[in-house]
Motif scaffolding. Structure first.
Motif, PDB file in Angstrom:
ATOM      1  N   VAL A  49     -71.454  12.212 -46.123  1.00 40.33           N
ATOM      2  CA  VAL A  49     -72.806  11.560 -46.462  1.00 40.33           C
ATOM      3  C   VAL A  49     -73.845  11.770 -45.436  1.00 40.33           C
ATOM      4  O   VAL A  49     -75.020  11.978 -45.665  1.00 40.33           O
ATOM      5  N   ARG A  50     -73.416  11.972 -44.295  1.00 43.03           N
ATOM      6  CA  ARG A  50     -74.533  12.329 -42.901  1.00 43.03           C
ATOM      7  C   ARG A  50     -75.060  13.394 -43.427  1.00 43.03           C
ATOM      8  O   ARG A  50     -76.398  13.754 -42.902  1.00 43.03           O
ATOM      9  N   LYS A  51     -74.466  14.621 -43.745  1.00 41.16           N
ATOM     10  CA  LYS A  51     -74.956  15.899 -43.879  1.00 41.16           C
ATOM     11  C   LYS A  51     -76.167  15.968 -45.045  1.00 41.16           C
ATOM     12  O   LYS A  51     -76.900  16.477 -45.272  1.00 41.16           O
ATOM     13  N   THR A  52     -75.768  14.848 -46.168  1.00 43.95           N
ATOM     14  CA  THR A  52     -76.523  14.732 -47.315  1.00 43.95           C
ATOM     15  C   THR A  52     -77.897  14.193 -47.001  1.00 43.95           C
ATOM     16  O   THR A  52     -78.855  14.464 -47.286  1.00 43.95           O
ATOM     17  N   ALA A  53     -77.691  13.213 -46.161  1.00 44.12           N
ATOM     18  CA  ALA A  53     -78.953  12.416 -45.708  1.00 44.12           C
ATOM     19  C   ALA A  53     -79.491  13.019 -44.802  1.00 44.12           C
ATOM     20  O   ALA A  53     -80.892  12.907 -44.793  1.00 44.12           O
ATOM     21  N   ALA A  54     -79.185  14.118 -44.139  1.00 47.48           N
ATOM     22  CA  ALA A  54     -80.096  15.001 -43.249  1.00 47.48           C
ATOM     23  C   ALA A  54     -81.017  15.762 -43.898  1.00 47.48           C
ATOM     24  O   ALA A  54     -82.262  15.853 -43.559  1.00 47.48           O
ATOM     25  N   VAL A  55     -80.464  16.277 -45.060  1.00 46.00           N
ATOM     26  CA  VAL A  55     -81.468  16.992 -46.027  1.00 46.00           C
ATOM     27  C   VAL A  55     -82.363  16.202 -46.468  1.00 46.00           C
ATOM     28  O   VAL A  55     -83.534  16.486 -46.855  1.00 46.00           O
ATOM     29  N   CYS A  56     -81.876  14.953 -46.927  1.00 45.47           N
ATOM     30  CA  CYS A  56     -82.998  14.052 -47.691  1.00 45.47           C
ATOM     31  C   CYS A  56     -84.170  13.676 -46.626  1.00 45.47           C
ATOM     32  O   CYS A  56     -85.065  13.228 -47.286  1.00 45.47           O
ATOM     33  N   VAL A  57     -83.832  13.649 -45.400  1.00 49.68           N
ATOM     34  CA  VAL A  57     -85.208  13.433 -44.547  1.00 49.68           C
ATOM     35  C   VAL A  57     -86.078  14.328 -44.681  1.00 49.68           C
ATOM     36  O   VAL A  57     -87.273  13.882 -44.930  1.00 49.68           O
ATOM     37  N   ALA A  58     -85.747  15.729 -44.801  1.00 46.19           N
ATOM     38  CA  ALA A  58     -86.876  16.649 -44.960  1.00 46.19           C
ATOM     39  C   ALA A  58     -87.459  16.610 -46.570  1.00 46.19           C
ATOM     40  O   ALA A  58     -88.731  16.819 -46.415  1.00 46.19           O
ATOM     41  N   LYS A  59     -86.629  16.117 -47.321  1.00 46.52           N
ATOM     42  CA  LYS A  59     -87.249  16.119 -48.496  1.00 46.52           C
ATOM     43  C   LYS A  59     -88.318  14.737 -48.765  1.00 46.52           C
ATOM     44  O   LYS A  59     -89.365  15.077 -49.113  1.00 46.52           O
ATOM     45  N   LEU A  60     -88.046  13.633 -47.733  1.00 44.13           N
ATOM     46  CA  LEU A  60     -88.751  12.591 -47.957  1.00 44.13           C
ATOM     47  C   LEU A  60     -90.019  12.869 -47.064  1.00 44.13           C
ATOM     48  O   LEU A  60     -91.154  12.320 -47.312  1.00 44.13           O
ATOM     49  N   HIS A  61     -89.978  13.710 -46.049  1.00 44.78           N
ATOM     50  CA  HIS A  61     -90.900  14.150 -45.012  1.00 44.78           C
ATOM     51  C   HIS A  61     -92.013  15.008 -45.839  1.00 44.78           C
ATOM     52  O   HIS A  61     -93.320  14.979 -45.746  1.00 44.78           O
TER      53      HIS A  61
END
Length: 1001
Positions: free
Chosen positions: A154-166
């Motif tokens: 979950v953490r590794k998926t969320a990390a990539v999600c931050v880049a998408k949100l940015h």
């Protein structure tokens, strides 16, 4: 679409026994209505089947957005397969139905707290993919929880999600503190989480180059290297690419990182290998070459690169393109691996050609016999393109390895004896280059070449043969007959051959004037009167005028000694090569172009450079020094090289805005225009010895004038020259023959230096003693139909001025003056029009002051302070060049703080320091300081050592380049030493000349 198809395939593992093709083959009417009914069914299986049909319709391009609310209702399920399908649908249609998409938010939030980590990750991944502003604000809280989730997936998926949100809303990510959380994940215990955090931060940093998000320090690097051993192959690539952006503090740290990265060279994934090579190539720059480890590392780099060449052809090609860069930077890595680049019979042509290129780069005296044997073998292949390249390669080997030249020429002669047409033609082209490299050495083969004259049918080969005949006409008994045979079909030849034939016959005439007078008249007539090609016509007129007025000058121009051609004409320019080495393993290394050349938008345009080699600089601990070091990382502002200078000037639009009536007819070959050839045509018109009879025309009343009259060629009216300026680009390109002395092109980087650091603001005013050189004649009247221009440059109250005296020595009134500058090193351009308010009568002089600015187009000139000017009046357009004192570009805010001066002096490499001697100057240090300050050369500090005064000075140029100086003055000694240090050492010579002019004045 591929993702949806993959998803359908994946769903088979959930127990779907029958084929999924049925979802794509329905032909029922009222399909949407039926799907709607099935989606609202109470049966779970029927609902799942309906969602699959919807996804199938979406995959083949049908619009099923009308089913949005019904599909969203299916989200409330525990079935993971169904949830995945619904999320796929949402990602596709949320943008077109943003109001409906909000309905799904509650389910997302709920799923982010589901006990199953797969569902939590799926929810946060999908929310990141839905690019709808209204949804992103609801994403923050679930994302914050997932970033700190107990499950690493979950953490590794969320990390990539931050880049998408940015990418969707950068401000929101910064305000919510997600970037700090992302940085914390670099210290995570799970290597995949670390890799994804690095990937996300790198992605964000690319779009915000100055954000310094990846604050790399030894502690962070250590964590990344620890994670490197345990994460997946793509995770390793992310980490290695991040490491490549780090600059170690010293060679010890550099060696430590190299030791920990080296095991990646044996990885099965070629992308990991190339990323590791990139890191090692960069960090090797900091290792001393006498270090044992340096030699060990060179040996370790060769095997993985060789292994890459045993992969599929497409991977081989990518590897070869990268190896090409590596070999140009460090040929010693693969110098013993020549055999792996030998071509295999079943290699595709693109691999063969790339291997050939690398073979030539690795060719040396030690292996040249082996290379030549291979190349000779290749020249007998059936693939025509490959054979041509192989023959050219033999020529390049001759030029590169001098000891092999004789053997190469012998091999080429053997190939010519095969009488294979395309082999013979390529051989002649490369032999021409060998003659240029080794003059008066291999001319004995010319007879063999002449035997094959009739078989040449390609323009390049014919042009090469004609060049050889013209260049060595005195050694070929029947040179006139050979050239005459080409002349018979002159109009059917390509432009390349026509131009070469014209030049060759003129050379022949200058060497054997009595025998070839008729031949030269014939070719000049064909070139100037019967040709529609402006390049050919212009060159013909140049030669005709030279020959008809001053054959001695013509001989000096046409038969001038030619510079030797360089060993490697196709090497990548050093600064570009450095940048491409930093992009090994990416598309840039395959294209051999920087990312900014093919990536649109703001991404990918950040320039990367290799670190300085070991021992090239000091580690400065003071705050000022650190600031200076940061400033020095600013990418260099490269001044473009000189291109077609005459063409640029001739293309300038000098037409006055208030022109009435048609422009006056121009005599075309303006004497002013020729000034760029170094003195103009007038300087070639000396004693009229042996004037050439002028070719006559019968189809026009305006016949050419004999040499004793005005030297204006016939039929060169304004329409031919492209309008009132007297010159389309054709004139410039037409002067491509030997008379045009094009200055050497160089693209040394000129760094913006410390311009950000020294934004001191506010000028200090110009002292009274500002130096202005006395006026000199820039354009003599005899070259400008009676207009004489003399002038100088000065800087008054912070404004650069061009001060001119215009004198009319003609018999008619001069009006309608206009001025334009060619591109130049510092972007000098007129700040306004040339103000000549009254007509200039015969024998009248007027003073004109033209304010200048530095916002014009930039191109590096030789010398650096050269300025090419075009002046127009009612009579014609005239061209001249002059040199401005670089001191007029020194700004009033060029005084550095002492600490900054010290740090900057240390930071600039010692190689950039140049020393000059001022001779016969009688002054003391106070007088020197006062005089120099008048020209904005400011004294920062003064100290006396053993009776010698040392003045430390700074000045700032208009383009942001800082120059630091040390002036040593000893009482009673008329000779003084000036040391200049600058990030752009090219300017130092001009700066010294300004010192000399100011202090001697």
């Amino acid at each position: 679409m591929q993702e949806w198809a993959n998803q359908l395939c994946e769903n088979r593992q959930f127990g779907s026994k029958m084929t999924d093709s049925k979802y794509f083959t329905t032909t029922k009417k009222g399909e949407i209505f039926e799907l709607k009914a099935e989606l609202n069914s109470d049966k779970k299986e029927k609902k799942k089947e309906a969602v699959k049909k919807v996804i199938a319709s979406m995959t083949v391009g049908k619009d099923v957005s009308a089913l949005f609310p019904d599909v969203v209702n299916c989200m409330q399920t525990d079935n993971l397969e169904l949830k995945k399908l619904v999320y796929l649908y949402l990602m596709n249609y949320a943008k077109s139905q943003p109001d409906m998409a909000i309905m799904a938010v509650n389910t997302f939030v709920k799923d982010c707290e589901d006990p199953n980590p797969l569902i939590r990750a799926l929810a946060v991944r999908t929310m990141g993919c839905i690019r709808v502003d209204k949804i992103t604000e609801y994403l923050c809280e679930p994302l914050r929880k997932c970033l700190k989730d107990e499950d690493p997936y979950v953490r590794k998926t969320a990390a990539v999600c931050v880049a998408k949100l940015h990418d969707i809303n950068a401000q929101l990510v910064e305000d919510q503190g997600f970037l700090d959380t992302l940085k914390d994940l670099i210290s995570d215990s799970n290597p995949m989480v670390v890799a994804n955090a690095v990937a996300a931060l790198s992605e964000i940093a690319e779009s915000h180059p100055n954000s310094n998000l990846l604050d790399l320090n030894p502690q962070t690097i250590n964590k990344l290297l620890t994670a490197l051993n345990e994460c997946t192959e793509w995770g390793q690539i992310f980490i290695l690419d991040c490491l490549a952006n780090y600059t170690p503090r010293d060679d010890r740290e550099s060696q430590s990182i190299c030791e920990r990265v080296t095991p990646r060279l044996s990885h099965a994934n070629s992308a990991v290998v190339l990323s590791a090579v990139k890191v090692l190539m960069k960090f090797m720059e900091m290792l001393p070459k006498d270090l044992d480890y340096y030699g060990t590392l060179l040996k370790k780099l060769a095997p993985p690169l060789v292994t890459l060449l045993s992969a599929e052809p497409e991977l081989q090609y990518v590897a070869l393109r990268n190896i090409n860069l590596i070999v140009q930077r460090r040929p010693e890595i693969l110098k013993h691996e020549m055999k792996v680049f030998f071509v295999k019979y079943n290699d595709p042509i693109y691999v063969k050609l790339e291997k050939l290129d690398i073979m030539i780069r690795l060719a040396s005296q030690a292996n040249i016999a082996q290379v030549l044997a291979e190349l000779k073998e290749y020249a007998t292949e059936v693939d025509v393109d490959f054979v041509r390249k192989a023959v050219r390669a033999i020529g390049r080997c001759a030029i590169k390895v001098e000891q092999s030249a004789e053997r190469c020429v012998s091999t080429l002669l053997d190939l010519i004896q095969t009488k294979v047409n395309y082999v013979v033609q390529e051989a002649i082209v490369v032999i021409k280059d060998i003659f240029r490299k080794y003059p008066n050495k291999y001319e004995s083969v010319i007879a063999t070449l002449c035997e094959n004259l009739d078989s040449l049918d390609e323009p390049e080969a014919r042009a090469a043969m004609i060049w050889i005949v013209g260049e060595y006409a005195e050694r070929i008994d029947n040179a006139d007959e050979l050239l005459e045979s080409f002349l018979e079909g002159f109009h059917d030849e390509s432009t390349q051959v026509q131009l070469q034939l014209l030049t060759a016959i003129v050379k022949l005439f200058l060497k054997k004037p009595t025998e070839t007078q008729e031949l030269v008249q014939q070719v000049l007539s064909l070139a100037t009167q019967d040709s529609d090609n402006p390049d050919l016509r212009d060159r013909g007129y140049i030669y005709w005028r030279l020959l008809s007025t001053d054959p001695v000058a013509a001989k000096e121009v046409v038969l001038a000694e030619k510079p030797l051609i360089s060993e490697e004409t196709d090497l990548i320019e050093p600064t570009l090569l450095e940048e491409l080495i930093c992009h090994i393993g990416t598309l840039a290394s395959v294209y051999h172009k920087p990312p900014s050349a093919f990536v649109e938008g703001s991404r990918g345009v950040q320039h990367k450079r290799l670190p300085g080699s070991a021992g090239s600089g000091e580690s400065v601990e003071s705050p000022d020094a650190n600031t200076a070091a940061v400033a020095s990382e600013v990418p260099p502002a490269v001044i473009p090289s000189q291109g077609d200078l005459l063409g640029d000037l001739l293309n300038l639009d000098l037409t006055p805005t208030s022109t009435t009536g048609p422009p006056p007819a121009s005599s075309g070959m303006q004497m002013g225009a020729m000034d760029l050839l170094g003195g103009g045509l007038d300087s070639l018109m000396g004693d009229e010895s042996e004037p050439l009879p002028v070719p006559q025309r019968t189809d026009t009343p305006q016949s050419p004038q004999p040499p004793h009259q005005s030297p204006s060629p016939p039929d060169y009216c304004s329409t031919e020259l492209g309008g009132d300026l007297g010159g389309s680009p054709a004139i410039a390109s037409g002067l491509g023959a030997p008379p045009v002395a094009v200055p050497p092109s160089f693209t040394a980087p000129v760094s913006g230096g410390l311009d950000d650091l020294f934004d001191l603001g506010g000028g200090v005013g110009l002292p009274a003693g500002s130096y202005v050189p006395s006026k000199t004649v820039w354009l003599p009247a005899m070259k400008a139909k009676g207009l004489e221009i003399s002038g100088t440059f000065g800087r008054r109250a912070g404004v650069i001025q061009m001060e001119m005296t215009l004198t009319n020595k003609a018999m008619s009134v001069m009006t309608d003056f206009a001025i334009q500058f060619n591109r130049n090193s510092f972007g000098l351009a007129p700040a306004g029009p040339l103000q000549v308010l009254t007509p200039v009568s015969p024998n009248q002089s007027i003073e004109v002051v033209l304010p200048l600015n530095t916002v014009g187009p930039v191109m590096k000139m030789e010398p650096l302070n050269n300025l090419q000017v075009a002046v127009k009046n009612n009579i014609d357009v005239f061209y001249f060049s002059c040199q401005y004192p670089i001191s007029m570009l020194f700004l009033e805010d060029g005084k550095m703080e002492r600490q900054v001066f010290l740090a900057t002096w240390k930071d600039i490499p010692n190689d950039n320091e140049l020393q000059f001697q001022l001779k016969d100057c009688h002054f003391n240090s106070d007088v020197a300081s006062s005089k120099l300050q008048g020209s904005n050369i400011f004294t920062i500090a003064k100290r006396t050592v053993e009776g010698q005064d040392m003045l430390y000075q700074s000045m700032k140029l208009t383009n942001g380049i800082w120059v630091l100086a040390e002036l040593r003055v000893q009482a009673g000694n008329p000779n003084h030493m000036v040391s200049l240090k600058c990030r752009a050492p090219e300017v130092s010579q001009c700066v010294f000349l300004s010192y000399e002019a100011v202090l001697k004045n």
